[in-house]
Each structure stands twice: as C-alpha cells, then as structure tokens.
Design a protein around this motif. Sequence first.
Motif, PDB file in Angstrom:
ATOM      1  N   ASN A 241       0.816  -1.217   0.000  1.00 17.57           N
ATOM      2  CA  ASN A 241       0.000   0.000   0.000  1.00 17.57           C
ATOM      3  C   ASN A 241       0.853   1.273   0.000  1.00 17.57           C
ATOM      4  N   ASN A 242       2.171   1.095  -0.193  1.00 17.11           N
ATOM      5  CA  ASN A 242       3.089   2.226  -0.301  1.00 17.11           C
ATOM      6  C   ASN A 242       3.008   3.159   0.916  1.00 17.11           C
ATOM      7  N   LEU A 243       2.919   2.548   2.116  1.00 12.42           N
ATOM      8  CA  LEU A 243       2.880   3.333   3.344  1.00 12.42           C
ATOM      9  C   LEU A 243       4.299   3.773   3.693  1.00 12.42           C
ATOM     10  N   SER A 244       4.409   4.806   4.495  1.00 10.89           N
ATOM     11  CA  SER A 244       5.701   5.453   4.730  1.00 10.89           C
ATOM     12  C   SER A 244       6.647   4.595   5.566  1.00 10.89           C
ATOM     13  N   SER A 245       7.941   4.897   5.441  1.00 14.04           N
ATOM     14  CA  SER A 245       8.950   4.177   6.210  1.00 14.04           C
ATOM     15  C   SER A 245       8.837   4.502   7.699  1.00 14.04           C
ATOM     16  N   SER A 246       8.406   5.727   8.028  1.00 15.33           N
ATOM     17  CA  SER A 246       8.237   6.083   9.440  1.00 15.33           C
ATOM     18  C   SER A 246       7.116   5.263  10.065  1.00 15.33           C
ATOM     19  N   TYR A 247       6.034   5.031   9.292  1.00 15.59           N
ATOM     20  CA  TYR A 247       4.936   4.190   9.774  1.00 15.59           C
ATOM     21  C   TYR A 247       5.435   2.761   9.972  1.00 15.59           C
ATOM     22  N   GLN A 248       6.254   2.287   9.047  1.00 12.15           N
ATOM     23  CA  GLN A 248       6.815   0.945   9.132  1.00 12.15           C
ATOM     24  C   GLN A 248       7.653   0.797  10.409  1.00 12.15           C
ATOM     25  N   ASN A 249       8.453   1.801  10.715  1.00  8.73           N
ATOM     26  CA  ASN A 249       9.257   1.770  11.934  1.00  8.73           C
ATOM     27  C   ASN A 249       8.395   1.810  13.185  1.00  8.73           C
ATOM     28  N   GLN A 250       7.310   2.583  13.144  1.00 10.14           N
ATOM     29  CA  GLN A 250       6.388   2.650  14.276  1.00 10.14           C
ATOM     30  C   GLN A 250       5.785   1.277  14.564  1.00 10.14           C
ATOM     31  N   ILE A 251       5.388   0.591  13.502  1.00  9.80           N
ATOM     32  CA  ILE A 251       4.797  -0.746  13.669  1.00  9.80           C
ATOM     33  C   ILE A 251       5.811  -1.685  14.318  1.00  9.80           C
ATOM     34  N   VAL A 252       7.026  -1.714  13.789  1.00 12.21           N
ATOM     35  CA  VAL A 252       8.064  -2.617  14.322  1.00 12.21           C
ATOM     36  C   VAL A 252       8.343  -2.295  15.785  1.00 12.21           C
ATOM     37  N   ASN A 253       8.470  -0.991  16.103  1.00 10.96           N
ATOM     38  CA  ASN A 253       8.753  -0.589  17.482  1.00 10.96           C
ATOM     39  C   ASN A 253       7.616  -0.978  18.425  1.00 10.96           C
ATOM     40  N   ALA A 254       6.379  -0.728  17.983  1.00 12.91           N
ATOM     41  CA  ALA A 254       5.222  -1.034  18.831  1.00 12.91           C
ATOM     42  C   ALA A 254       5.081  -2.537  19.060  1.00 12.91           C
ATOM     43  N   VAL A 255       5.220  -3.319  17.990  1.00 13.22           N
ATOM     44  CA  VAL A 255       5.089  -4.775  18.095  1.00 13.22           C
ATOM     45  C   VAL A 255       6.196  -5.341  18.979  1.00 13.22           C
ATOM     46  N   LYS A 256       7.407  -4.857  18.785  1.00 16.61           N
ATOM     47  CA  LYS A 256       8.550  -5.314  19.589  1.00 16.61           C
ATOM     48  C   LYS A 256       8.293  -5.048  21.074  1.00 16.61           C
ATOM     49  N   LEU A 257       7.891  -3.804  21.411  1.00 16.80           N
ATOM     50  CA  LEU A 257       7.670  -3.436  22.803  1.00 16.80           C
ATOM     51  C   LEU A 257       6.503  -4.201  23.410  1.00 16.80           C
ATOM     52  N   PHE A 258       5.441  -4.376  22.639  1.00 17.75           N
ATOM     53  CA  PHE A 258       4.268  -5.103  23.121  1.00 17.75           C
ATOM     54  C   PHE A 258       4.620  -6.539  23.492  1.00 17.75           C
ATOM     55  N   PHE A 259       5.311  -7.235  22.598  1.00 20.65           N
ATOM     56  CA  PHE A 259       5.620  -8.643  22.860  1.00 20.65           C
ATOM     57  C   PHE A 259       6.670  -8.794  23.966  1.00 20.65           C
ATOM     58  N   GLN A 260       7.577  -7.847  24.104  1.00 26.06           N
ATOM     59  CA  GLN A 260       8.593  -7.937  25.151  1.00 26.06           C
ATOM     60  C   GLN A 260       8.040  -7.647  26.539  1.00 26.06           C
ATOM     61  N   THR A 261       7.051  -6.747  26.605  1.00 30.37           N
ATOM     62  CA  THR A 261       6.556  -6.310  27.913  1.00 30.37           C
ATOM     63  C   THR A 261       5.250  -6.985  28.315  1.00 30.37           C
ATOM     64  N   VAL A 262       4.215  -6.816  27.508  1.00 29.14           N
ATOM     65  CA  VAL A 262       2.907  -7.364  27.862  1.00 29.14           C
ATOM     66  C   VAL A 262       2.863  -8.879  27.687  1.00 29.14           C
ATOM     67  N   ARG A 263       3.405  -9.351  26.561  1.00 32.28           N
ATOM     68  CA  ARG A 263       3.357 -10.791  26.282  1.00 32.28           C
ATOM     69  C   ARG A 263       4.570 -11.535  26.843  1.00 32.28           C
ATOM     70  N   GLU A 264       5.618 -10.776  27.212  1.00 37.81           N
ATOM     71  CA  GLU A 264       6.868 -11.366  27.719  1.00 37.81           C
ATOM     72  C   GLU A 264       7.414 -12.427  26.764  1.00 37.81           C
ATOM     73  N   THR A 265       7.314 -12.088  25.473  1.00 39.07           N
ATOM     74  CA  THR A 265       7.842 -12.952  24.408  1.00 39.07           C
ATOM     75  C   THR A 265       8.781 -12.102  23.565  1.00 39.07           C
ATOM     76  N   LYS A 266       9.929 -12.635  23.216  1.00 38.39           N
ATOM     77  CA  LYS A 266      10.890 -11.856  22.434  1.00 38.39           C
ATOM     78  C   LYS A 266      10.638 -12.003  20.954  1.00 38.39           C
ATOM     79  N   MET A 267      10.416 -10.854  20.295  1.00 38.67           N
ATOM     80  CA  MET A 267      10.372 -10.833  18.841  1.00 38.67           C
ATOM     81  C   MET A 267      11.791 -10.544  18.365  1.00 38.67           C
ATOM     82  N   LEU A 268      12.271 -11.327  17.429  1.00 35.92           N
ATOM     83  CA  LEU A 268      13.624 -11.115  16.910  1.00 35.92           C
ATOM     84  C   LEU A 268      13.586 -10.021  15.854  1.00 35.92           C
ATOM     85  N   VAL A 269      13.533  -8.788  16.338  1.00 39.27           N
ATOM     86  CA  VAL A 269      13.322  -7.657  15.425  1.00 39.27           C
ATOM     87  C   VAL A 269      14.485  -7.452  14.467  1.00 39.27           C
TER      88      VAL A 269
END
Length: 347
Positions: free
Chosen positions: A130-158
């Motif tokens: 969908n040609n979304l921006s690179s900043s949006y892409q980074n936001q998704i990666v950062n949010a998913v990484k933090l969510f799984f590390q803290t709330v889910r206590e699962t490590k995403m290999l970012v």
Amino acid sequence: MNWSAKSIQHKGTERIAVYFEKNTELINRIKQIQGAKWSSSKMVWHLPDTDENRIRFKIVPRQQLLPSAEGIEQIEKFKRHLRSQRYSERTVTTYSEALRWFLVYYRDKSIAEITNIDVIDYNNDHILKNNLSSSYQNQIVNAVKLFFQTVRETKMLVDKIHRPKRAKVLPNVLSKEEVKLILEAHSNLKHRTMLSVIYSCGLRCGELLALRPHDIDSKRNIVLLKNSKGKKDRIVPLSPKILEMLREYYKTYKPHYFLFEGQTTGKAYDARSLQLILKQALTKSSITKPATLHWLRHSYATHLLESGTDLRYIQELLGHNSSKTTEIYTHVSTKSLQQIKSPFDDL
C-alpha cells in the motif's frame, strides 16, 4: 469523475484522504462537508473519519477495522504498561494505534500464535503493497517489539524484521532576512512576541505554549523549559531584545497562568491558531515558501552554526539526545559553501 479515498493518520488523528485531479466542482463539494481540510504537507483534502464519510466515499466500515476481543484487551494492557512507565500520552497513542492496525490485520489469529514471520508478512503484504511510509513501518516494528517484550513477555527477533532506511531529509531553513520579515509582519504585539520567542530561543511550538511567566528569569537572562520532549528540563539564553518585548507584552496582556493564553483566561494559546498566525505573516511578507513553526527552530540552529557557535552548545540548546541529530544542520549551513568557488567562474 475519477477519485479515490483511504483512511490516513494526520497529526495523530484518523482522517479520510480524498485523492483526485484538480477539479473545481469536486473541491466545492468537499468544502461543504463538515471538518474538511486541505493538507499542504500531504497535498490532499482530508475529512473526519466518521461512519457517514466512510459510506460516502465507499471505505471499509469501522466494524471491520477493530481487532478481535482479545486484541482490544491486549491493547488496553499495553496502554496501561506504557503509562506506568511514564511514556507521554502522545507516545501512548502512537504506539497503541500502530499495534491496533497490526492486530486488525491478524484479527482472526490468536495473539499467542503471532510470530516474526507474521510481522514480515505484514510488512510485505500490507505496508509495502500500500506504499505506506517508512516512518509508519518503523512505528509498527517498534510497537510490536515493545508489546511482545513487555505485555506478552515474548521476544520478537526484530533484527530479522526488515527496517527501512530512513530518508535523509534536510531541515527547511529561512534566511535571516526572511525571518526578519516574518517577525515584523504582525502589528499585534502578542502575535509578534510569540513568533519572536520561538525563533530567538529555538523552541518547539509545544514548548512555547507551555511556558509560564515565572519560567522567564530576567535576572539571569534565561528561559527555563520544563518537561520538554523526552521529559527533559533545559535552559536557553534570553536575548535582551526579546526580554524588552516580553516586558511590554506582559504589561499589556497580564497573563494569569500560561505566558501566552488564548481568549479563555488560564488556558494556553491554541497551536493551530499559532500556525495560522505564521501563515498570515508569510502572506504579509510575500514569502511563498510553505514554512511551518518548526522552520523557525531549524533557522535558529542554522544561523547559530553560521555565526560560529559550537555544535555541542547547539545540541544542548535544542535539547537533542544525540549529536547526530544536531549535525544535520551542518548540511544546510551556507557559510562554508559560500567560500567554494565554482569551476564555472574560471571558464
């Protein structure tokens, strides 16, 4: 009439962007829709993201944009965790919204089953497609990484998840002559003072509007900025000319709580109104550049550098964590460039 529409994030708010070739009839029709605005940065008309507008422009209904019940519950846990860690409310909104869009995409999948591969697929099949921006892409990666590390206590290999290269965009800078024209454009003392303080102290818009009268230390000639971006306090020098302007302003307006208040006593001046003041100044000055309030901050830093101020001091004045952030101003400073003689002159 050919047009298309899609939901977008604009200034932290969900909006509907409508794309079409310039057409007077369609522009007039869009202007009649409540809340319709033109974005000069995105070069698009955008409207409030309501059910009515979604039906009007044939966009997927909101019900299909919700995560699963489990996803909604997990997002709330994520928000509580971020707030407990004292993240700013703006960061909480940005991260939780990024996570929400990711979980909407996998609404039919248990969160426990989501893996690195799913993040990579989301990147390829949704963000890039969908040609979304690179900043949006980074936001998704950062949010998913933090969510799984803290709330889910699962490590995403970012490290295995592709991150886009950040675009090397140079800051927009006005010349000293242009800044002078802008700052002298308004006869209204409050308007002139607000713009002058932003430039003379290199402030962000939010920092200016959060100032209180006692933050101005006239004996030490400094401005104390409390709880700025990154929850950091800092001080910046106050020019004697600005101090005189502030004294005249204070005697005239007698602010109660905030240094710059709107029509309601005790309430900070509205950021959108301040941006409009700058636009009016640009029109009065016949400056056609699409300048924003942040351009004044960029201009302050660049003009300091051109006058010989050490980069380390500029970093402190701007409140940058990393010197690399401040170094970008060396690429727009013209002091060294003007000393270079073009080989064309020798032809």
